[in-house]
Scaffold this motif. Structure first.
Motif, PDB file in Angstrom:
ATOM      1  N   GLN A 208       0.837  -1.192   0.000  1.00 32.36           N
ATOM      2  CA  GLN A 208       0.000   0.000   0.000  1.00 32.36           C
ATOM      3  C   GLN A 208       0.876   1.247   0.000  1.00 32.36           C
ATOM      4  OE1 GLN A 208      -2.422  -0.695   3.489  1.00 32.36           O
ATOM      5  NE2 GLN A 208      -3.940  -1.854   2.323  1.00 32.36           N
ATOM      6  N   ARG A 209       0.451   2.265  -0.768  1.00 28.20           N
ATOM      7  CA  ARG A 209       1.284   3.446  -0.979  1.00 28.20           C
ATOM      8  C   ARG A 209       0.456   4.719  -0.806  1.00 28.20           C
ATOM      9  NH1 ARG A 209       5.527   2.406  -4.544  1.00 28.20           N
ATOM     10  NH2 ARG A 209       6.309   4.485  -3.987  1.00 28.20           N
ATOM     11  N   LEU A 210       1.167   5.827  -0.609  1.00 27.30           N
ATOM     12  CA  LEU A 210       0.554   7.147  -0.478  1.00 27.30           C
ATOM     13  C   LEU A 210       1.106   8.079  -1.544  1.00 27.30           C
ATOM     14  CD1 LEU A 210      -1.107   9.326   1.079  1.00 27.30           C
ATOM     15  CD2 LEU A 210       0.947   9.709   2.482  1.00 27.30           C
ATOM     16  N   TYR A 226       9.656  21.210   0.019  1.00 22.82           N
ATOM     17  CA  TYR A 226       8.796  20.036   0.168  1.00 22.82           C
ATOM     18  C   TYR A 226       9.484  18.790  -0.383  1.00 22.82           C
ATOM     19  CZ  TYR A 226       4.358  21.769   2.044  1.00 22.82           C
ATOM     20  OH  TYR A 226       3.373  22.257   2.881  1.00 22.82           O
ATOM     21  N   ALA A 227      10.161  18.923  -1.529  1.00 31.50           N
ATOM     22  CA  ALA A 227      10.844  17.765  -2.120  1.00 31.50           C
ATOM     23  C   ALA A 227      11.841  17.155  -1.136  1.00 31.50           C
ATOM     24  CB  ALA A 227      11.550  18.181  -3.405  1.00 31.50           C
ATOM     25  N   LYS A 228      12.607  18.003  -0.478  1.00 26.56           N
ATOM     26  CA  LYS A 228      13.595  17.504   0.488  1.00 26.56           C
ATOM     27  C   LYS A 228      12.913  16.813   1.672  1.00 26.56           C
ATOM     28  CE  LYS A 228      17.143  20.887  -0.736  1.00 26.56           C
ATOM     29  NZ  LYS A 228      17.924  22.088  -0.302  1.00 26.56           N
ATOM     30  N   ALA A 229      11.795  17.381   2.122  1.00 25.58           N
ATOM     31  CA  ALA A 229      11.088  16.787   3.255  1.00 25.58           C
ATOM     32  C   ALA A 229      10.380  15.496   2.871  1.00 25.58           C
ATOM     33  CB  ALA A 229      10.074  17.791   3.807  1.00 25.58           C
ATOM     34  N   LEU A 230       9.891  15.419   1.620  1.00 26.97           N
ATOM     35  CA  LEU A 230       9.127  14.250   1.181  1.00 26.97           C
ATOM     36  C   LEU A 230      10.010  13.076   0.765  1.00 26.97           C
ATOM     37  CD1 LEU A 230       6.418  15.964  -1.086  1.00 26.97           C
ATOM     38  CD2 LEU A 230       6.184  15.286   1.307  1.00 26.97           C
ATOM     39  N   SER A 231      11.255  13.354   0.403  1.00 29.73           N
ATOM     40  CA  SER A 231      12.119  12.309  -0.167  1.00 29.73           C
ATOM     41  C   SER A 231      12.220  11.044   0.676  1.00 29.73           C
ATOM     42  CB  SER A 231      13.512  12.882  -0.438  1.00 29.73           C
ATOM     43  OG  SER A 231      13.474  13.803  -1.503  1.00 29.73           O
ATOM     44  N   PRO A 232      12.324  11.133   2.015  1.00 26.78           N
ATOM     45  CA  PRO A 232      12.463   9.897   2.800  1.00 26.78           C
ATOM     46  C   PRO A 232      11.196   9.045   2.867  1.00 26.78           C
ATOM     47  CG  PRO A 232      13.289  11.811   4.010  1.00 26.78           C
ATOM     48  CD  PRO A 232      12.515  12.326   2.853  1.00 26.78           C
ATOM     49  N   TYR A 233      10.054   9.589   2.440  1.00 27.12           N
ATOM     50  CA  TYR A 233       8.793   8.893   2.650  1.00 27.12           C
ATOM     51  C   TYR A 233       8.499   7.805   1.609  1.00 27.12           C
ATOM     52  CZ  TYR A 233       7.607  12.674   5.933  1.00 27.12           C
ATOM     53  OH  TYR A 233       7.602  13.576   6.980  1.00 27.12           O
ATOM     54  N   ASN A 234       9.251   7.774   0.509  1.00 23.91           N
ATOM     55  CA  ASN A 234       9.010   6.781  -0.548  1.00 23.91           C
ATOM     56  C   ASN A 234       7.555   6.814  -1.021  1.00 23.91           C
ATOM     57  OD1 ASN A 234       9.648   4.702  -2.356  1.00 23.91           O
ATOM     58  ND2 ASN A 234       9.094   3.106  -0.879  1.00 23.91           N
ATOM     59  N   LEU A 235       7.105   7.993  -1.411  1.00 28.09           N
ATOM     60  CA  LEU A 235       5.727   8.190  -1.843  1.00 28.09           C
ATOM     61  C   LEU A 235       5.475   7.604  -3.233  1.00 28.09           C
ATOM     62  CD1 LEU A 235       5.307  11.894  -0.692  1.00 28.09           C
ATOM     63  CD2 LEU A 235       4.459   9.855   0.482  1.00 28.09           C
ATOM     64  N   PHE A 236       4.227   7.309  -3.511  1.00 26.74           N
ATOM     65  CA  PHE A 236       3.848   6.832  -4.848  1.00 26.74           C
ATOM     66  C   PHE A 236       4.128   7.914  -5.882  1.00 26.74           C
ATOM     67  CE2 PHE A 236       0.745   5.676  -8.208  1.00 26.74           C
ATOM     68  CZ  PHE A 236       1.134   4.365  -8.423  1.00 26.74           C
ATOM     69  N   GLN A 258      14.211  12.603  -6.452  1.00 26.10           N
ATOM     70  CA  GLN A 258      14.503  11.438  -7.284  1.00 26.10           C
ATOM     71  C   GLN A 258      13.351  10.448  -7.379  1.00 26.10           C
ATOM     72  OE1 GLN A 258      17.337  11.298  -9.154  1.00 26.10           O
ATOM     73  NE2 GLN A 258      17.431  13.384  -8.338  1.00 26.10           N
ATOM     74  N   ASN A 259      12.394  10.540  -6.451  1.00 23.63           N
ATOM     75  CA  ASN A 259      11.247   9.640  -6.490  1.00 23.63           C
ATOM     76  C   ASN A 259      10.234  10.105  -7.539  1.00 23.63           C
ATOM     77  OD1 ASN A 259      12.293   8.014  -4.423  1.00 23.63           O
ATOM     78  ND2 ASN A 259      11.431   9.323  -2.825  1.00 23.63           N
ATOM     79  N   PRO A 260       9.218   9.320  -7.814  1.00 25.54           N
ATOM     80  CA  PRO A 260       8.267   9.672  -8.884  1.00 25.54           C
ATOM     81  C   PRO A 260       7.514  10.977  -8.625  1.00 25.54           C
ATOM     82  CG  PRO A 260       8.106   7.342  -8.365  1.00 25.54           C
ATOM     83  CD  PRO A 260       8.971   7.948  -7.304  1.00 25.54           C
ATOM     84  N   MET A 261       7.309  11.720  -9.701  1.00 23.31           N
ATOM     85  CA  MET A 261       6.458  12.901  -9.688  1.00 23.31           C
ATOM     86  C   MET A 261       5.333  12.713 -10.695  1.00 23.31           C
ATOM     87  SD  MET A 261       9.041  16.128  -9.162  1.00 23.31           S
ATOM     88  CE  MET A 261      10.134  15.783 -10.536  1.00 23.31           C
ATOM     89  N   ALA A 262       4.306  13.557 -10.577  1.00 22.39           N
ATOM     90  CA  ALA A 262       3.157  13.476 -11.482  1.00 22.39           C
ATOM     91  C   ALA A 262       2.654  14.881 -11.769  1.00 22.39           C
ATOM     92  CB  ALA A 262       2.038  12.641 -10.865  1.00 22.39           C
ATOM     93  N   THR A 263       2.172  15.081 -12.992  1.00 22.29           N
ATOM     94  CA  THR A 263       1.557  16.352 -13.358  1.00 22.29           C
ATOM     95  C   THR A 263       0.844  16.173 -14.699  1.00 22.29           C
ATOM     96  OG1 THR A 263       1.912  18.749 -13.515  1.00 22.29           O
ATOM     97  CG2 THR A 263       3.511  17.339 -14.637  1.00 22.29           C
TER      98      THR A 263
END
Length: 389
Positions: A208-210, A226-236, A258-263
């Motif tokens: 399950q992912r967020l 935000y990117a720096k803060a979100l990086s450790p979370y391994n988000l979808f 480096q993790n996936p982005m969407a737009t």
């Protein structure tokens, strides 16, 4: 006798809610509902195609009434048919777009996309096929895959909604079979958003992912923070950090995340989508594209967008459209997209699936209903049939 469109009806409908994202609230949100009535008779009744636009863009009745509906109805009926004498969505689209200058892809694209949805629904019903099967035969590999990945979009800011409310909402999606859930960010401080994210991550089990969505709120400095803060979370994925047309921001952000982005949900033409691919730093091995046919001139234009992506080496499987509607589900099943957004509890009755369709391990399986399948969702079809009655 030449097959023809007899009438096109439209109505503006409220989908208001007290929810908000980082940019807008939905307290006065509307959409357009459209019925395209043909002279083809099935089971003693005229074949009618239906369409509506996705949430986040208002109803476009004025544009439809003033320009696009009259052009379609004033055209000679045989000019709207294909070589077999069947209504052709591409020719209807070209007729509606006559005397329109290039560019200016704003509200016009929503008006056209809504009518286009209804035309495709009608054509598939005339062919007596599910739209996803018709699309696979005409534009795909000939065989549709009715099993489609879906994720649950929610996590909006709401008056009085605390962490317990957010967690309860996300648990309800997981309990209904979703494996990926999405929540809003950018409507609070970075520290508060991180607390909200961490509270949801604690609920997730194996597989399950967020995903998180900033709705275009951030400038470059904030997007990077935000990117720096979100990086450790391994988000979808990290979605729409900055203005959708700020391709430089998106490209620079890729250097910090480096993790996936969407737009892409707020890009309304093939040309804008192409500029994102050319200049937005999107990475075809991990990032996701969210173009929504209902907001971007419809499936006729979406087919052009998919062809453009192919030319740039992108797979259609990297497309997971915004909007949560059955039209994108049909496109995903027929043309091999990566999945579709879903709003389990919001913007009803327009979102969701036909009655009885359940989410299992993050996927739904589309039933074999002719057309888009609106008739299989009782609350939605009640609205649609009232318009065409």
């Amino acid at each position: 006798m030449v097959m023809k469109i007899v009438e096109i009806r439209e109505s503006t409908r409220p989908i208001k809610s007290d929810i908000r994202n980082a940019y807008i609230d939905f307290s006065k949100m509307t959409l357009s509902l459209v019925a395209v009535v043909t002279d083809v008779i099935r089971d003693g009744k005229p074949v009618v195609g239906y369409g509506f636009n996705s949430n986040g863009r208002y109803g476009q009745g004025a544009l439809m009434r003033e320009r696009f509906i009259p052009r379609a109805l004033e055209a000679k009926p045989d000019t709207l048919l294909d070589d077999r004498g069947v209504l052709c969505p591409h020719k209807v689209w070209e007729t509606m777009m006559r005397n329109e200058k290039p560019g200016g892809h704003g509200e016009r694209s929503v008006a056209i996309g809504t009518i286009d949805m209804a035309v495709w629904d009608a054509v598939a019903k005339i062919e007596e096929k599910p739209l996803h099967q018709m699309l696979a035969e005409r534009y795909g590999n000939g065989k549709a895959d009715p099993k489609v990945f879906v994720y649950a979009a929610g996590g909006y800011y709401y008056p009085g909604k605390d962490l317990d409310g957010l967690k309860s909402e996300m648990l309800s999606y997981l309990d209904r079979g979703y494996s990926v859930v999405k929540m809003k960010i950018g409507g609070a401080s970075l520290a508060e958003d991180c607390t909200r994210i961490e509270s949801v991550l604690k609920l997730l089990g194996p597989g399950q992912r967020l995903a998180v969505d900033a709705n275009g709120r951030f400038d470059l400095k904030t997007a990077i923070a935000y990117a720096k803060a979100l990086s450790p979370y391994n988000l979808f994925w990290y979605e729409e950090a900055g203005d959708p047309l700020d391709y430089t921001l998106q490209a620079e952000l890729a250097n910090h995340y480096q993790n996936p982005m969407a737009t892409g949900e707020n890009l309304f033409s093939m040309q804008d989508a192409r500029n994102l691919i050319r200049h937005g730093g999107m990475r075809k091995d991990r990032d996701w594209l969210q173009f929504d046919c209902a907001l971007s001139y419809g499936l006729v234009e979406y087919l052009r967008t998919l062809e453009m992506l192919k030319e740039y080496g992108w797979s259609a499987t990297r497309c997971i459209p915004h909007g949560g509607h059955q039209m994108s589900l049909a496109i995903a099943a027929g043309l091999g997209l990566g999945g579709n957004e879903s709003y389990p509890d919001l913007f009803q009755p327009y979102g969701g699936f036909p009655d009885g369709v359940k989410v299992q391990n993050g996927y739904v399986t589309l039933p074999s209903l002719v057309g888009i399948g609106f008739e299989g969702k009782a609350d939605l079809y009640a609205e649609m049939s009232a318009l065409s009655r």
